[in-house]
Design a protein around this motif. Structure first.
Motif, short mmCIF file in Angstrom:
data_model
loop_
_atom_site.label_atom_id
_atom_site.label_comp_id
_atom_site.label_asym_id
_atom_site.label_seq_id
_atom_site.Cartn_x
_atom_site.Cartn_y
_atom_site.Cartn_z
N GLY A 1 -3.20 7.81 1.21
CA GLY A 1 -2.05 7.67 0.31
C GLY A 1 -1.40 9.00 0.00
O GLY A 1 -0.17 9.09 -0.15
N ASN B 1 -4.72 10.45 -6.30
CA ASN B 1 -3.97 9.28 -5.86
C ASN B 1 -4.94 8.13 -5.62
O ASN B 1 -5.92 8.27 -4.88
CB ASN B 1 -3.20 9.61 -4.57
CG ASN B 1 -2.17 8.56 -4.22
OD1 ASN B 1 -2.43 7.37 -4.30
ND2 ASN B 1 -0.98 9.00 -3.84
N LEU B 2 -4.71 7.00 -6.24
CA LEU B 2 -5.62 5.86 -6.14
C LEU B 2 -5.67 5.26 -4.74
O LEU B 2 -6.55 4.43 -4.47
CB LEU B 2 -5.22 4.79 -7.15
CG LEU B 2 -5.31 5.20 -8.64
CD1 LEU B 2 -4.94 4.02 -9.53
CD2 LEU B 2 -6.71 5.71 -8.98
N CYS B 3 -4.76 5.65 -3.87
CA CYS B 3 -4.77 5.17 -2.49
C CYS B 3 -5.51 6.11 -1.55
O CYS B 3 -5.42 5.96 -0.32
CB CYS B 3 -3.35 4.95 -2.00
SG CYS B 3 -2.47 3.63 -2.85
N GLY B 4 -6.21 7.09 -2.10
CA GLY B 4 -7.03 7.98 -1.28
C GLY B 4 -6.21 9.04 -0.57
O GLY B 4 -5.02 9.24 -0.82
N SER C 1 1.78 9.17 -6.00
CA SER C 1 2.02 10.56 -5.60
C SER C 1 3.00 11.27 -6.53
O SER C 1 2.99 12.50 -6.62
CB SER C 1 2.55 10.61 -4.16
OG SER C 1 3.88 10.11 -4.09
N ALA D 1 2.47 1.74 -3.43
CA ALA D 1 1.51 2.27 -4.40
C ALA D 1 1.21 3.73 -4.13
O ALA D 1 1.11 4.54 -5.06
CB ALA D 1 0.23 1.44 -4.34
N ALA D 2 1.08 4.11 -2.85
CA ALA D 2 0.80 5.50 -2.51
C ALA D 2 1.93 6.42 -2.96
O ALA D 2 1.70 7.50 -3.51
CB ALA D 2 0.58 5.63 -1.00
N PHE E 1 0.83 -1.21 0.00
CA PHE E 1 0.00 0.00 0.00
C PHE E 1 0.87 1.25 0.00
O PHE E 1 0.60 2.21 -0.75
CB PHE E 1 -0.93 0.00 1.22
CG PHE E 1 -1.77 1.23 1.34
CD1 PHE E 1 -2.94 1.36 0.61
CD2 PHE E 1 -1.39 2.26 2.19
CE1 PHE E 1 -3.71 2.50 0.72
CE2 PHE E 1 -2.15 3.41 2.31
CZ PHE E 1 -3.33 3.53 1.57
#
Length: 221
Positions: free
Chosen positions: A77, A71-74, A44, A39-40, A36
């Motif tokens: 992220g 960012n797809l990790c919210g 970014s 990915a974050a 995670f």
């Protein structure tokens, strides 16, 4: 006697299985956390400008305006990317999640962690990489984060080194650090350094000989 031995062996087997299960769960959690975080940080690099402007607004303002993180990790992220990239090690901040993933994989596979080599090698690369980018670019060309390619750590540390030992001293320190890191990672790197040094010496000797043959006749004339 046989029943006592059987019961003790079964207890040891249960304890061993419980410890293995706890170890496996801990390793799996570390693996997921590292993935995670990786990915974050990766996302970014591409969405930091829009996401950081969104973070400057309150939660109510973001909900009212319908601002969503790119960012797809919210938003978690986004904050994690700012912490590891902008406020820490720049491009090389992604090595922190890589180290977490490596530890998680080794725990799951029940392999020795080898902190003295694998983790320390990545740590040295992260520190030297951040310092190198901070020294080379400072806060210019902020294409991947708001502070610069080397992150806040690399920029501040390289500026401190420039103040005390100058630009040339900092350059020598970085080159020596990369050489020692390469030797630490792979002992064969010493041979590569020696070969490169021999090539440089040979070429410089040839250049001197060429200049000598071209310049000396003109001086005599």
């Amino acid at each position: 006697m046989a029943s006592k031995n059987t019961s003790s062996n079964s207890r040891q087997a249960v304890q061993r299985s419980n410890s293995d299960s706890a170890r496996w769960i801990a390793g799996l959690l570390l693996l997921f956390i590292g993935l995670f975080a990786a990915a974050a940080v990766f996302f970014s690099f591409f969405s930091w400008a829009a996401d950081q402007s969104g973070l400057q607004k309150s939660v109510e303002e973001r909900v009212t305006l319908g601002i969503e993180p790119e960012n797809l990790c919210g938003w978690a992220g986004v904050r994690l990317g700012m912490l590891l990239v902008d406020h820490s090690f720049g491009l090389f901040g992604i090595l922190i999640p890589a180290m977490i993933v490596l530890v998680g994989v080794r725990i799951v596979r029940q392999r020795p962690l080898l902190f003295n080599h694998s983790i320390l090698s990545l740590f040295l690369i992260m520190i030297l990489g951040s310092l190198t980018l901070g020294f080379a670019f400072a806060d210019r060309w902020s294409l991947c984060c708001s502070t610069g390619w080397g992150g806040a750590f690399g920029i501040a540390s390289s500026a401190l080194l420039r103040t005390h030992i100058g630009a040339f001293g900092t350059l020598i320190l970085l080159v020596g650090g990369w050489i020692l890191t390469g030797v630490f990672i792979n002992r064969n790197f010493i041979n590569k350094v020696n070969e490169a040094g021999n090539v440089v010496v040979d070429k410089s000797g040839k250049v001197v000989e060429i200049l000598k043959h071209k310049v000396v006749p003109h001086v005599r004339a």
